[in-house]
Scaffold this motif. Structure first.
Motif, PDB file in Angstrom:
ATOM      1  N   PRO A 112       0.928  -1.169   0.147  1.00  0.00           N
ATOM      2  CA  PRO A 112       0.039  -0.028  -0.039  1.00  0.00           C
ATOM      3  C   PRO A 112       0.820   1.417   0.056  1.00  0.00           C
ATOM      4  CG  PRO A 112       0.003  -0.969   2.280  1.00  0.00           C
ATOM      5  CD  PRO A 112       0.532  -2.098   1.133  1.00  0.00           C
ATOM      6  N   GLY A 113       0.364   2.346  -0.596  1.00  0.00           N
ATOM      7  CA  GLY A 113       1.147   3.332  -0.842  1.00  0.00           C
ATOM      8  C   GLY A 113       0.887   4.524   0.399  1.00  0.00           C
ATOM      9  N   VAL A 114       0.004   4.092   1.297  1.00  0.00           N
ATOM     10  CA  VAL A 114      -0.231   4.800   2.690  1.00  0.00           C
ATOM     11  C   VAL A 114      -0.267   3.753   3.666  1.00  0.00           C
ATOM     12  CG1 VAL A 114      -1.872   6.168   3.914  1.00  0.00           C
ATOM     13  CG2 VAL A 114      -1.558   6.721   1.433  1.00  0.00           C
ATOM     14  N   PRO A 115       0.449   3.935   5.007  1.00  0.00           N
ATOM     15  CA  PRO A 115       0.547   2.934   6.091  1.00  0.00           C
ATOM     16  C   PRO A 115      -0.953   2.449   6.358  1.00  0.00           C
ATOM     17  CG  PRO A 115       1.846   4.590   6.524  1.00  0.00           C
ATOM     18  CD  PRO A 115       1.066   5.072   5.233  1.00  0.00           C
ATOM     19  N   VAL A 116      -1.357   1.203   6.504  1.00  0.00           N
ATOM     20  CA  VAL A 116      -2.542   0.728   6.693  1.00  0.00           C
ATOM     21  C   VAL A 116      -2.355  -0.325   8.042  1.00  0.00           C
ATOM     22  CG1 VAL A 116      -3.913   1.019   4.506  1.00  0.00           C
ATOM     23  CG2 VAL A 116      -2.589  -1.234   5.037  1.00  0.00           C
ATOM     24  N   PRO A 117      -3.626  -0.588   8.679  1.00  0.00           N
ATOM     25  CA  PRO A 117      -3.526  -1.579   9.978  1.00  0.00           C
ATOM     26  C   PRO A 117      -3.318  -2.990   9.514  1.00  0.00           C
ATOM     27  CG  PRO A 117      -5.509  -0.337  10.352  1.00  0.00           C
ATOM     28  CD  PRO A 117      -4.830   0.063   8.727  1.00  0.00           C
ATOM     29  N   ASN A 118      -2.060  -3.556   9.968  1.00  0.00           N
ATOM     30  CA  ASN A 118      -1.968  -5.129   9.763  1.00  0.00           C
ATOM     31  C   ASN A 118      -3.160  -5.907   9.769  1.00  0.00           C
ATOM     32  OD1 ASN A 118       0.933  -4.622   9.287  1.00  0.00           O
ATOM     33  ND2 ASN A 118       1.249  -4.879  11.647  1.00  0.00           N
ATOM     34  N   GLY A 119      -3.373  -6.673   8.873  1.00  0.00           N
ATOM     35  CA  GLY A 119      -4.344  -7.685   8.903  1.00  0.00           C
ATOM     36  C   GLY A 119      -5.617  -7.280   8.165  1.00  0.00           C
ATOM     37  N   GLY A 120      -5.715  -6.033   7.400  1.00  0.00           N
ATOM     38  CA  GLY A 120      -6.407  -5.562   6.683  1.00  0.00           C
ATOM     39  C   GLY A 120      -6.928  -6.539   5.234  1.00  0.00           C
ATOM     40  N   ARG A 121      -8.040  -6.627   5.017  1.00  0.00           N
ATOM     41  CA  ARG A 121      -8.326  -7.758   3.908  1.00  0.00           C
ATOM     42  C   ARG A 121      -8.555  -6.809   2.712  1.00  0.00           C
ATOM     43  NH1 ARG A 121     -12.281 -13.065   3.804  1.00  0.00           N
ATOM     44  NH2 ARG A 121     -11.776 -13.542   1.376  1.00  0.00           N
ATOM     45  N   LEU A 122      -8.014  -7.373   1.621  1.00  0.00           N
ATOM     46  CA  LEU A 122      -8.100  -6.827   0.412  1.00  0.00           C
ATOM     47  C   LEU A 122      -9.462  -6.895  -0.096  1.00  0.00           C
ATOM     48  CD1 LEU A 122      -6.449  -5.405  -2.278  1.00  0.00           C
ATOM     49  CD2 LEU A 122      -6.756  -7.729  -3.143  1.00  0.00           C
ATOM     50  N   PHE A 123     -10.084  -5.713  -0.754  1.00  0.00           N
ATOM     51  CA  PHE A 123     -11.361  -6.086  -1.272  1.00  0.00           C
ATOM     52  C   PHE A 123     -11.582  -4.997  -2.494  1.00  0.00           C
ATOM     53  CE2 PHE A 123     -11.776  -2.863   2.370  1.00  0.00           C
ATOM     54  CZ  PHE A 123     -12.320  -1.533   1.723  1.00  0.00           C
TER      55      PHE A 123
END
Length: 123
Positions: A112-123
């Motif tokens: 991801p180009g911006v930090p996101v929470p670990n464990g997030g699921r692709l949709f």
């Protein structure tokens, strides 16, 4: 599982949305990157933290052309987390880390180009 190195010239067959949903792709942060001299093709051994629900999983990745071991810890990546584990030489690879081929077919990690929470699921 590893017959996925075609450059994408031809689109894959049409699938149903439920088939897409069956593939669990999550984001995680690489917490450890180690050499993998036993691998048949140049590769690294990764430990990736997918957050509290999934935890830290191991993966082998053929990413030696674009990344050094010290660049990888802290990098967020995407991986399929619901394939059965695969024995790769002496290690058990638990997730399939995802990337795209560059112009020469070498792997560039998908992140991801911006930090996101670990464990997030692709949709």
């Amino acid at each position: 599982m590893h017959v996925h190195h075609d450059s994408g010239a031809v689109a894959a067959p049409v699938i149903g949305f439920d088939q897409f949903l069956a593939v669990d792709i999550r984001v995680g942060t690489i917490v450890e990157a180690l050499p993998f001299p036993e691998a048949r093709k140049p590769a690294y051994r990764l430990a990736i933290d997918f957050g509290p629900a999934i935890g830290v999983k191991r993966s082998s990745a053929q990413i030696t052309e674009h990344y050094t071991l010290d660049q990888l810890p802290g990098l967020q990546v995407a991986a399929v987390v619901n394939f059965p584990p695969r024995q790769i030489g002496p290690m058990m690879s638990e997730v399939l880390t995802l990337g795209f081929p560059d112009a020469d077919g070498k792997v560039v990690l998908f992140h991801p180009g911006v930090p996101v929470p670990n464990g997030g699921r692709l949709f």
